[in-house]
Design an enzyme around this catalytic site. Structure first.
Site, PDB file in Angstrom:
ATOM      1  N   HIS A  14      20.689  74.828  -9.596  1.00 52.72           N
ATOM      2  CA  HIS A  14      19.890  73.758  -9.004  1.00 52.72           C
ATOM      3  C   HIS A  14      18.598  74.368  -8.468  1.00 52.72           C
ATOM      4  O   HIS A  14      18.556  75.528  -8.060  1.00 52.72           O
ATOM      5  CB  HIS A  14      20.701  73.134  -7.860  1.00 52.72           C
ATOM      6  N   ASP A  46      26.651  78.154  -4.364  1.00 52.51           N
ATOM      7  CA  ASP A  46      26.307  76.746  -4.186  1.00 52.51           C
ATOM      8  C   ASP A  46      27.548  75.937  -4.530  1.00 52.51           C
ATOM      9  O   ASP A  46      27.914  75.788  -5.698  1.00 52.51           O
ATOM     10  CB  ASP A  46      25.141  76.393  -5.109  1.00 52.51           C
ATOM     11  N   GLN A  74      29.000  70.847  -5.567  1.00 50.71           N
ATOM     12  CA  GLN A  74      29.752  70.022  -6.507  1.00 50.71           C
ATOM     13  C   GLN A  74      31.226  70.404  -6.575  1.00 50.71           C
ATOM     14  O   GLN A  74      31.972  69.835  -7.384  1.00 50.71           O
ATOM     15  CB  GLN A  74      29.128  70.127  -7.904  1.00 50.71           C
ATOM     16  N   LYS A  87      27.436  64.595  -0.077  1.00 51.33           N
ATOM     17  CA  LYS A  87      28.173  64.599  -1.340  1.00 51.33           C
ATOM     18  C   LYS A  87      29.684  64.549  -1.115  1.00 51.33           C
ATOM     19  O   LYS A  87      30.449  64.446  -2.073  1.00 51.33           O
ATOM     20  CB  LYS A  87      27.800  65.827  -2.165  1.00 51.33           C
ATOM     21  N   CYS A 104      17.225  68.064 -11.033  1.00 49.03           N
ATOM     22  CA  CYS A 104      16.833  69.271 -10.294  1.00 49.03           C
ATOM     23  C   CYS A 104      17.317  70.530 -11.014  1.00 49.03           C
ATOM     24  O   CYS A 104      17.749  71.506 -10.379  1.00 49.03           O
ATOM     25  CB  CYS A 104      17.366  69.245  -8.859  1.00 49.03           C
TER      26      CYS A 104
END
Length: 464
Positions: free
Chosen positions: A173, A250, A253, A276, A419
């Site tokens: 991202h 990261d 997700q 999220k 992104c």
């Protein structure tokens, strides 16, 4: 058919035939939703499932999902961008602002004490949720982007120099790339990128080949927001540690969709965003190993991050206060705590198992549509695929697809580069459409989406 054909005049041939690789772009503008309602085709009827799914059982808690647009029930498939919020989160936010709104850590009155207890309680909930060794390892930030910037500026600027290397993948991202570009420009460190395999996943063999004693930090996603693939973080940490490199993950997700154990993963830093994971916007968190956080300089100055302030210098508080300058997002952090309570009550493993089933159903349903190209690996027994599909339709721009799905069918998906422009260029495209699901979605909604997609493709490609 005549009505549908007439409606096509809103879409010039040049736009209808525009390919996803054409950067000339531009949104197609329709006068209003009702102008196209006649072109809507009803989804095929489907027998009720004998047992209610997790999506059926939980969606009652999400009032935003129970909307209709010109007679079409909302199908929200943009969870990769932000998730919806259950009643308990909104109730918790309302209760904070109505009943005990006050600043934290500073007051001795009852409102401040209650706010502080709830705020720090939320930190403990986050720590338990990701199995941190100590709640002091959890730093509240505005979002995951700020958390990555915190590491880049506080750790990166102090520890990187000319000749050092930062390893990333082309699937990261922008929030995981741009801060390290800033740092590399200021320090002289070099960015190294891992490419993709033919299966369109980051090339692990290439990654291992890039590691050397010059590698100082590895920045990788846990689950790709475009490809839906998952990286073997434990292995990546092991290989990186052998050359003395730190690892930043990261997990935006992954944390909302599966059990994540930071101690098991072993990464030095991990970031995620509240919005999220069914929590409020404006708050996220950084998990960092306590000894590393304790060695880092503050990211921002002022407020709670100080120990003592003198005219010419200041001393700093211990983590996490050292990195939480000023008044934090108190209500939002407390709301995140409520979201974690909600997710934990359902059970993250239960959510994960249901979403794996939903992911396979989405992939197999979508790939059955003619001229659809899905990016990333196919689901299989050994490789987990997230409940999202980024895709393109031959000779149709993804923005056109997303607009027609919204305007004619009430289906909300994402279009654009998500992104991840470097990844899209690597795939040879400028944009894609993305349908991303969460545990409150259902297979019936997937059926509606796929039927609506077929109808939208027909609408966009038929002759006048």
């Amino acid at each position: 058919m005549a009505t549908a054909a007439a409606s096509l005049r809103y879409f010039p041939s040049s736009l209808r035939k525009r390919s996803p690789g054409d950067a000339s772009g531009g949104l197609v503008k329709l006068s209003h939703r009702r102008a196209l309602s006649a072109a809507r085709v009803a989804a095929p009827s489907r027998e009720a499932e004998p047992v209610a799914s997790l999506g059926d059982l939980t969606r009652v808690e999400f009032p935003i999902l129970h909307q209709e647009f010109d007679g079409a029930k909302l199908v929200y498939f943009d969870n990769g961008a932000t998730s919806q919020k259950p009643n308990i989160v909104m109730k918790t936010l309302d209760e904070y602002y109505r009943s005990y709104n006050s600043n934290v850590h500073r007051g001795i009155h009852v409102l401040s004490a209650k706010a502080t207890e709830a705020y720090e309680g939320a930190r403990t909930k986050v720590a338990n949720f990701v199995n941190a060794a100590d709640s002091r390892e959890i730093v509240f930030t505005r979002n995951a982007t700020e958390a990555i910037n915190l590491v880049a500026y506080s750790w990166g600027l102090s520890n990187l120099k000319q000749g050092d290397e930062i390893v990333l993948t082309v699937a990261e991202h922008h929030s995981a790339i741009v801060p390290w570009q800033f740092v590399s420009q200021k320090t002289g460190a070099t960015l190294k990128y891992v490419g993709l395999t033919k299966e369109e996943v980051p090339d692990i063999e290439q990654f291992k080949g890039l590691l050397s004693n010059k590698t100082k930090i590895v920045v990788v996603h846990h689950v790709s927001n475009v490809l839906g693939s998952m990286l073997p973080i434990e292995d990546i940490v092991t290989w990186s540690n052998r050359v003395g490199a730190k690892v930043l993950v990261d997990a935006c997700q992954s944390v909302p969709h599966m059990p994540v154990d930071v101690q098991k993963l072993g990464a030095d830093f991990l970031v995620a965003s509240s919005h999220k994971m069914c929590g409020p916007t404006g708050v996220g968190f950084l998990h960092g190993k306590l000894d590393i956080l304790s060695s880092m300089e503050p990211f921002l100055g002022g407020g709670e991050m100080i120990a003592d302030v003198f005219q010419d210098k200041s001393t700093y508080a211990e983590p996490p206060s050292r990195f939480e300058a000023g008044t934090p997002a108190i209500g939002e952090a407390i709301g995140l705590g409520a979201a974690i309570d909600y997710l934990s009550q359902i059970g993250m493993q239960k959510i994960h198992e249901y979403e794996k089933e939903l992911a396979t159903y989405l992939y197999e349903s979508l790939i059955s549509v003619p001229n659809v190209r899905i990016y990333g690996p196919a689901p299989c027994k050994t490789d987990h695929r997230a409940p999202l599909c980024s895709f393109n339709v031959e000779n149709v721009h993804p923005t056109d697809i997303a607009e027609i799905l919204d305007l004619q069918h009430g289906v909300a998906i994402r279009s654009g580069h998500h992104c991840a422009q470097i990844l899209h260029r690597t795939l040879g495209i400028n944009a894609s459409a993305r349908a991303s699901l969460h545990f409150y979605n259902t297979k019936e909604e997937v059926d509606v989406f796929v039927h609506a997609l077929k109808s939208s493709i027909d609408f966009l490609t038929s002759e006048l």
